[in-house]
Design a protein around this motif. Structure first.
Motif, PDB file in Angstrom:
ATOM      1  N   CYS A 130      35.847  29.777  27.073  1.00 56.07           N
ATOM      2  CA  CYS A 130      35.798  30.343  28.412  1.00 56.07           C
ATOM      3  C   CYS A 130      36.650  31.602  28.458  1.00 56.07           C
ATOM      4  O   CYS A 130      37.604  31.757  27.685  1.00 56.07           O
ATOM      5  CB  CYS A 130      36.229  29.345  29.482  1.00 56.07           C
ATOM      6  N   LYS A 131      36.254  32.489  29.331  1.00 58.67           N
ATOM      7  CA  LYS A 131      36.914  33.784  29.480  1.00 58.67           C
ATOM      8  C   LYS A 131      37.144  34.055  30.952  1.00 58.67           C
ATOM      9  O   LYS A 131      36.311  33.710  31.799  1.00 58.67           O
ATOM     10  CB  LYS A 131      36.031  34.887  28.887  1.00 58.67           C
ATOM     11  N   ALA A 132      38.266  34.696  31.248  1.00 64.26           N
ATOM     12  CA  ALA A 132      38.586  35.053  32.631  1.00 64.26           C
ATOM     13  C   ALA A 132      39.031  36.501  32.693  1.00 64.26           C
ATOM     14  O   ALA A 132      39.818  36.954  31.846  1.00 64.26           O
ATOM     15  CB  ALA A 132      39.683  34.150  33.182  1.00 64.26           C
ATOM     16  N   ASP A 133      38.506  37.226  33.686  1.00 58.89           N
ATOM     17  CA  ASP A 133      38.907  38.609  33.932  1.00 58.89           C
ATOM     18  C   ASP A 133      39.751  38.636  35.195  1.00 58.89           C
ATOM     19  O   ASP A 133      39.271  38.306  36.276  1.00 58.89           O
ATOM     20  CB  ASP A 133      37.685  39.504  34.121  1.00 58.89           C
ATOM     21  N   LEU A 134      41.006  39.026  35.046  1.00 57.43           N
ATOM     22  CA  LEU A 134      41.931  39.093  36.168  1.00 57.43           C
ATOM     23  C   LEU A 134      42.600  40.452  36.134  1.00 57.43           C
ATOM     24  O   LEU A 134      43.271  40.771  35.148  1.00 57.43           O
ATOM     25  CB  LEU A 134      42.961  37.967  36.052  1.00 57.43           C
ATOM     26  N   ARG A 135      42.380  41.203  37.211  1.00 55.00           N
ATOM     27  CA  ARG A 135      42.835  42.598  37.273  1.00 55.00           C
ATOM     28  C   ARG A 135      42.285  43.320  36.046  1.00 55.00           C
ATOM     29  O   ARG A 135      41.090  43.336  35.833  1.00 55.00           O
ATOM     30  CB  ARG A 135      44.357  42.662  37.371  1.00 55.00           C
ATOM     31  N   SER A 136      43.101  43.909  35.237  1.00 56.30           N
ATOM     32  CA  SER A 136      42.611  44.666  34.087  1.00 56.30           C
ATOM     33  C   SER A 136      42.755  43.898  32.786  1.00 56.30           C
ATOM     34  O   SER A 136      42.595  44.463  31.700  1.00 56.30           O
ATOM     35  CB  SER A 136      43.347  45.992  33.982  1.00 56.30           C
ATOM     36  N   PHE A 137      43.020  42.620  32.891  1.00 51.81           N
ATOM     37  CA  PHE A 137      43.244  41.807  31.701  1.00 51.81           C
ATOM     38  C   PHE A 137      42.117  40.798  31.503  1.00 51.81           C
ATOM     39  O   PHE A 137      41.505  40.345  32.453  1.00 51.81           O
ATOM     40  CB  PHE A 137      44.578  41.063  31.798  1.00 51.81           C
ATOM     41  N   THR A 138      41.910  40.454  30.234  1.00 49.37           N
ATOM     42  CA  THR A 138      40.935  39.440  29.851  1.00 49.37           C
ATOM     43  C   THR A 138      41.654  38.334  29.094  1.00 49.37           C
ATOM     44  O   THR A 138      42.451  38.616  28.193  1.00 49.37           O
ATOM     45  CB  THR A 138      39.836  40.042  28.970  1.00 49.37           C
ATOM     46  N   TYR A 139      41.374  37.113  29.478  1.00 45.33           N
ATOM     47  CA  TYR A 139      42.003  35.957  28.854  1.00 45.33           C
ATOM     48  C   TYR A 139      40.931  35.038  28.273  1.00 45.33           C
ATOM     49  O   TYR A 139      39.842  34.899  28.851  1.00 45.33           O
ATOM     50  CB  TYR A 139      42.844  35.188  29.886  1.00 45.33           C
ATOM     51  N   ALA A 170      39.893  24.694  32.545  1.00 46.77           N
ATOM     52  CA  ALA A 170      40.933  24.623  33.565  1.00 46.77           C
ATOM     53  C   ALA A 170      41.832  25.852  33.470  1.00 46.77           C
ATOM     54  O   ALA A 170      42.354  26.168  32.388  1.00 46.77           O
ATOM     55  CB  ALA A 170      41.755  23.360  33.388  1.00 46.77           C
ATOM     56  N   ALA A 171      42.001  26.529  34.597  1.00 48.94           N
ATOM     57  CA  ALA A 171      42.825  27.739  34.646  1.00 48.94           C
ATOM     58  C   ALA A 171      44.192  27.430  35.233  1.00 48.94           C
ATOM     59  O   ALA A 171      44.335  26.545  36.075  1.00 48.94           O
ATOM     60  CB  ALA A 171      42.130  28.809  35.469  1.00 48.94           C
ATOM     61  N   SER A 172      45.186  28.208  34.801  1.00 51.38           N
ATOM     62  CA  SER A 172      46.557  27.998  35.279  1.00 51.38           C
ATOM     63  C   SER A 172      46.838  28.735  36.577  1.00 51.38           C
ATOM     64  O   SER A 172      47.952  28.652  37.113  1.00 51.38           O
ATOM     65  CB  SER A 172      47.556  28.433  34.202  1.00 51.38           C
ATOM     66  N   VAL A 173      45.833  29.479  37.082  1.00 54.14           N
ATOM     67  CA  VAL A 173      45.975  30.198  38.338  1.00 54.14           C
ATOM     68  C   VAL A 173      44.789  29.874  39.233  1.00 54.14           C
ATOM     69  O   VAL A 173      43.791  29.314  38.778  1.00 54.14           O
ATOM     70  CB  VAL A 173      46.062  31.718  38.119  1.00 54.14           C
ATOM     71  N   SER A 174      44.907  30.249  40.484  1.00 61.23           N
ATOM     72  CA  SER A 174      43.814  30.036  41.416  1.00 61.23           C
ATOM     73  C   SER A 174      42.586  30.836  40.990  1.00 61.23           C
ATOM     74  O   SER A 174      42.696  32.005  40.612  1.00 61.23           O
ATOM     75  CB  SER A 174      44.237  30.456  42.815  1.00 61.23           C
ATOM     76  N   LEU A 175      41.419  30.207  41.071  1.00 62.59           N
ATOM     77  CA  LEU A 175      40.194  30.909  40.705  1.00 62.59           C
ATOM     78  C   LEU A 175      39.902  32.066  41.658  1.00 62.59           C
ATOM     79  O   LEU A 175      39.188  32.998  41.296  1.00 62.59           O
ATOM     80  CB  LEU A 175      39.009  29.939  40.689  1.00 62.59           C
ATOM     81  N   PHE A 176      40.461  32.028  42.848  1.00 65.14           N
ATOM     82  CA  PHE A 176      40.231  33.112  43.797  1.00 65.14           C
ATOM     83  C   PHE A 176      40.830  34.423  43.292  1.00 65.14           C
ATOM     84  O   PHE A 176      40.397  35.501  43.702  1.00 65.14           O
ATOM     85  CB  PHE A 176      40.821  32.762  45.170  1.00 65.14           C
ATOM     86  N   SER A 177      41.802  34.328  42.407  1.00 64.66           N
ATOM     87  CA  SER A 177      42.441  35.530  41.872  1.00 64.66           C
ATOM     88  C   SER A 177      41.707  36.071  40.645  1.00 64.66           C
ATOM     89  O   SER A 177      42.039  37.146  40.154  1.00 64.66           O
ATOM     90  CB  SER A 177      43.896  35.236  41.504  1.00 64.66           C
ATOM     91  N   ILE A 178      40.709  35.343  40.169  1.00 69.65           N
ATOM     92  CA  ILE A 178      39.978  35.736  38.970  1.00 69.65           C
ATOM     93  C   ILE A 178      38.647  36.352  39.369  1.00 69.65           C
ATOM     94  O   ILE A 178      37.825  35.707  40.010  1.00 69.65           O
ATOM     95  CB  ILE A 178      39.738  34.527  38.047  1.00 69.65           C
ATOM     96  N   ARG A 179      38.455  37.589  38.972  1.00 67.21           N
ATOM     97  CA  ARG A 179      37.268  38.336  39.388  1.00 67.21           C
ATOM     98  C   ARG A 179      35.989  37.734  38.815  1.00 67.21           C
ATOM     99  O   ARG A 179      34.986  37.603  39.502  1.00 67.21           O
ATOM    100  CB  ARG A 179      37.425  39.790  38.954  1.00 67.21           C
ATOM    101  N   ASN A 180      36.061  37.365  37.559  1.00 65.05           N
ATOM    102  CA  ASN A 180      34.860  36.869  36.902  1.00 65.05           C
ATOM    103  C   ASN A 180      35.265  35.900  35.796  1.00 65.05           C
ATOM    104  O   ASN A 180      36.249  36.132  35.096  1.00 65.05           O
ATOM    105  CB  ASN A 180      34.059  38.019  36.284  1.00 65.05           C
ATOM    106  N   MET A 181      34.499  34.825  35.655  1.00 64.14           N
ATOM    107  CA  MET A 181      34.725  33.884  34.565  1.00 64.14           C
ATOM    108  C   MET A 181      33.410  33.710  33.809  1.00 64.14           C
ATOM    109  O   MET A 181      32.327  33.867  34.381  1.00 64.14           O
ATOM    110  CB  MET A 181      35.213  32.529  35.082  1.00 64.14           C
ATOM    111  N   ALA A 182      33.537  33.380  32.542  1.00 58.95           N
ATOM    112  CA  ALA A 182      32.331  33.281  31.725  1.00 58.95           C
ATOM    113  C   ALA A 182      32.516  32.264  30.607  1.00 58.95           C
ATOM    114  O   ALA A 182      33.641  31.932  30.228  1.00 58.95           O
ATOM    115  CB  ALA A 182      31.998  34.641  31.127  1.00 58.95           C
ATOM    116  N   TRP A 183      31.384  31.789  30.118  1.00 61.12           N
ATOM    117  CA  TRP A 183      31.333  30.952  28.918  1.00 61.12           C
ATOM    118  C   TRP A 183      30.691  31.771  27.797  1.00 61.12           C
ATOM    119  O   TRP A 183      29.650  32.411  28.006  1.00 61.12           O
ATOM    120  CB  TRP A 183      30.515  29.693  29.167  1.00 61.12           C
ATOM    121  N   TYR A 184      31.304  31.724  26.639  1.00 54.50           N
ATOM    122  CA  TYR A 184      30.764  32.320  25.425  1.00 54.50           C
ATOM    123  C   TYR A 184      30.659  31.211  24.375  1.00 54.50           C
ATOM    124  O   TYR A 184      31.300  30.166  24.488  1.00 54.50           O
ATOM    125  CB  TYR A 184      31.692  33.416  24.887  1.00 54.50           C
TER     126      TYR A 184
END
Length: 115
Positions: A95-104, A23-37
């Protein structure tokens, strides 16, 4: 700042299934790419699969045909459906999320598959 919270891990017998959620704290539309590791004890973290903001997915050869990645934009949540689990799937899943130039990263959820 993006917060990612994984859930759904647990103990399952070989051949069983689990569904992980991220579950993300922001809209998924704002996240360029998500992944499972995943990271097994004594091993490096490895990519399980990813899903883009357009919905295209890729999974690792080791889980192809068994794991499926999906997303529910209305719930801001990414999923990992894991079927036909094997003992070698035992790991902490992140889970990992890439948003703009940041990785979470999320905090991880343990999956243990018993033989």
């Amino acid at each position: 700042q993006v917060q990612l919270v994984e859930s759904g891990g647990g103990l399952v017998q070989a051949g069983g299934s689990l569904r992980l959620s991220c579950a993300a704290s922001v809209s998924l539309f704002s996240i360029r790419n998500m992944a499972w590791y995943r990271q097994a004890p004594g091993k490096q973290r490895e990519l399980v699969g990813s899903i883009s903001n357009l919905g295209s997915t890729n999974v690792a050869d080791s889980v192809k045909g068994r794991f499926t990645i999906s997303r529910d934009n209305a719930k801001n949540t990414m999923y990992l459906q894991m079927n036909s689990l094997k003992p070698e799937d035992t790991a902490v899943y992140y889970c990992k999320a890439d948003l703009r130039s940041f990785t979470y990263w999320g905090q991880g959820t343990q999956v243990t598959v018993s033989s």
